[in-house]
Design an enzyme around this catalytic site. Structure first.
Site, PDB file in Angstrom:
ATOM      1  N   GLU A   1       0.828  -1.227   0.000  1.00  0.00           N
ATOM      2  CA  GLU A   1       0.000   0.000   0.000  1.00  0.00           C
ATOM      3  C   GLU A   1       0.852   1.263   0.000  1.00  0.00           C
ATOM      4  O   GLU A   1       0.314   2.364  -0.115  1.00  0.00           O
ATOM      5  CB  GLU A   1      -0.960   0.007   1.202  1.00  0.00           C
ATOM      6  CG  GLU A   1      -1.860  -1.216   1.299  1.00  0.00           C
ATOM      7  CD  GLU A   1      -2.515  -1.612  -0.024  1.00  0.00           C
ATOM      8  OE1 GLU A   1      -3.210  -0.759  -0.606  1.00  0.00           O
ATOM      9  OE2 GLU A   1      -2.324  -2.771  -0.460  1.00  0.00           O
TER      10      GLU A   1
ATOM     11  N   ASP B   1      12.806  17.244 -30.449  1.00  0.00           N
ATOM     12  CA  ASP B   1      11.826  18.132 -31.057  1.00  0.00           C
ATOM     13  C   ASP B   1      10.398  17.697 -30.808  1.00  0.00           C
ATOM     14  O   ASP B   1       9.600  18.476 -30.334  1.00  0.00           O
ATOM     15  CB  ASP B   1      12.058  18.244 -32.568  1.00  0.00           C
ATOM     16  CG  ASP B   1      13.178  19.230 -32.843  1.00  0.00           C
ATOM     17  OD1 ASP B   1      13.562  19.360 -34.010  1.00  0.00           O
ATOM     18  OD2 ASP B   1      13.663  19.851 -31.876  1.00  0.00           O
TER      19      ASP B   1
HETATM   20  N1  4HQ Z   1       2.563   2.800  -7.568  1.00  0.00           N
HETATM   21  N2  4HQ Z   1       3.317   6.334 -10.599  1.00  0.00           N
HETATM   22  C1  4HQ Z   1       1.823   1.905  -5.407  1.00  0.00           C
HETATM   23  C2  4HQ Z   1       2.083   3.496  -8.689  1.00  0.00           C
HETATM   24  C3  4HQ Z   1       2.839   4.604  -9.318  1.00  0.00           C
HETATM   25  C4  4HQ Z   1       2.345   5.477 -10.313  1.00  0.00           C
HETATM   26  C5  4HQ Z   1       3.932   2.916  -7.048  1.00  0.00           C
HETATM   27  C6  4HQ Z   1       1.708   1.832  -6.915  1.00  0.00           C
HETATM   28  C7  4HQ Z   1       3.977   2.951  -5.524  1.00  0.00           C
HETATM   29  C8  4HQ Z   1       3.326   1.824  -3.501  1.00  0.00           C
HETATM   30  N3  4HQ Z   1       4.086   4.999  -9.064  1.00  0.00           N
HETATM   31  N4  4HQ Z   1       3.206   1.868  -4.958  1.00  0.00           N
HETATM   32  N5  4HQ Z   1       1.138   5.475 -10.870  1.00  0.00           N
HETATM   33  O1  4HQ Z   1       0.987   3.212  -9.118  1.00  0.00           O
HETATM   34  O2  4HQ Z   1       4.374   6.048  -9.835  1.00  0.00           O
END
Ligand code: 4HQ
Length: 247
Positions: free
Chosen positions: A116, A169
């Site tokens: 999480e 570009d």
């Molecule tokens: N996560 N852009 C949850 C992403 C995510 C995103 C990365 C899932 C971090 C804990 N990271 N974890 N979109 O969905 O960067």
């Protein structure tokens, strides 16, 4: 040379960066990647890195302690000052202008979350910038970190060959790319636009610029609203729009 450190529970995933442009950037010492396996920075006998969220709820949270130890190990491995990045959906959206800015830093340290997420106190104490690869959820920060490393590496001096200016570009001017064609000239009823076979380089450049403007107008009007058009660009786009009405 740019230094990039990655802190992750899944270090072997980063072998994806041994291929293509990023692989060559590593081989030619333009990019120095250091991967820190979070599991190596636990001090409990079962090598736990996660625990249940305070306040309850589903899933697990990466604990402060192993993350802090891994961050300290990474930062103390080199004297180069580093910008610490955390990839998460709560971050600022990554754009080509952010990528160009990051490519000018001497060193980046990327934190990859799982489950999480991570204990918020890591973000408050260590993270300089929280960045997102888009408004969707993936299973961990590793793929987002690899996207960032790939996009940044392409902007490092000497990494791309002649294509560099052209590649820069298309997005750095805030437009989509124009269409591309290669041999054969005809596939069933589909032919290559005749201007591309004309040998008239000024006409080809104008056609490509018009296609870039027109495709952006059709597919990503949000990009055009953020960008001012020169008188010539307005003329090319108006003509594209008029032609697209009869076709
Ligand atoms: N996560 N852009 C949850 C992403 C995510 C995103 C990365 C899932 C971090 C804990 N990271 N974890 N979109 O969905 O960067």
């Amino acid at each position: 040379m740019m230094e990039v450190d990655v802190i992750t529970l899944f270090p072997t995933m980063f072998s994806a960066l041994d291929y293509g442009v990023v692989g060559r950037a590593q081989d030619s010492q333009r990019l120095k990647l250091s991967i820190y396996a979070l599991r190596n920075y636990t001090e409990n006998p079962s090598n736990r890195v996660d625990d249940r969220p305070y306040g309850g709820g589903p899933g697990m949270i990466l604990q402060y302690e192993p993350l802090e130890k891994a961050i300290q190990a990474a930062l103390s491995a080199s004297s180069t000052p580093s910008t610490l990045l955390y990839l998460s959906p709560q971050g600022a959206p990554l754009s080509q202008s952010t990528i160009k800015h990051l490519a000018q830093q001497p060193r980046l340290t990327l934190l990859c979350g799982r489950y999480e997420g991570i204990d918020e106190r890591i973000i408050d104490r260590f993270v300089d910038q929280e960045l997102s690869v888009g408004d969707y959820i993936v299973s961990g920060g590793e793929l987002p970190a690899m996207l960032l490393i790939d996009a940044v590496t392409r902007m490092l001096p000497g990494v791309l060959g002649h294509e560099q200016s052209a590649v820069q570009d298309s997005f750095s001017e805030g437009l989509l790319d124009h269409p591309h064609y290669t041999r054969p000239r005809q596939i069933n009823q589909q032919t290559v636009p005749s201007v591309l076979l004309s040998g008239n380089h000024e006409a080809i450049t104008r056609w490509r610029q018009q296609q870039a403007l027109g495709k952006t107008w059709q597919k990503r009007p949000d990009l055009l609203k953020r960008r001012s058009l020169t008188a010539e660009e307005k003329r090319l786009l108006d003509q594209y729009i008029k032609n697209s009405l009869d076709q």
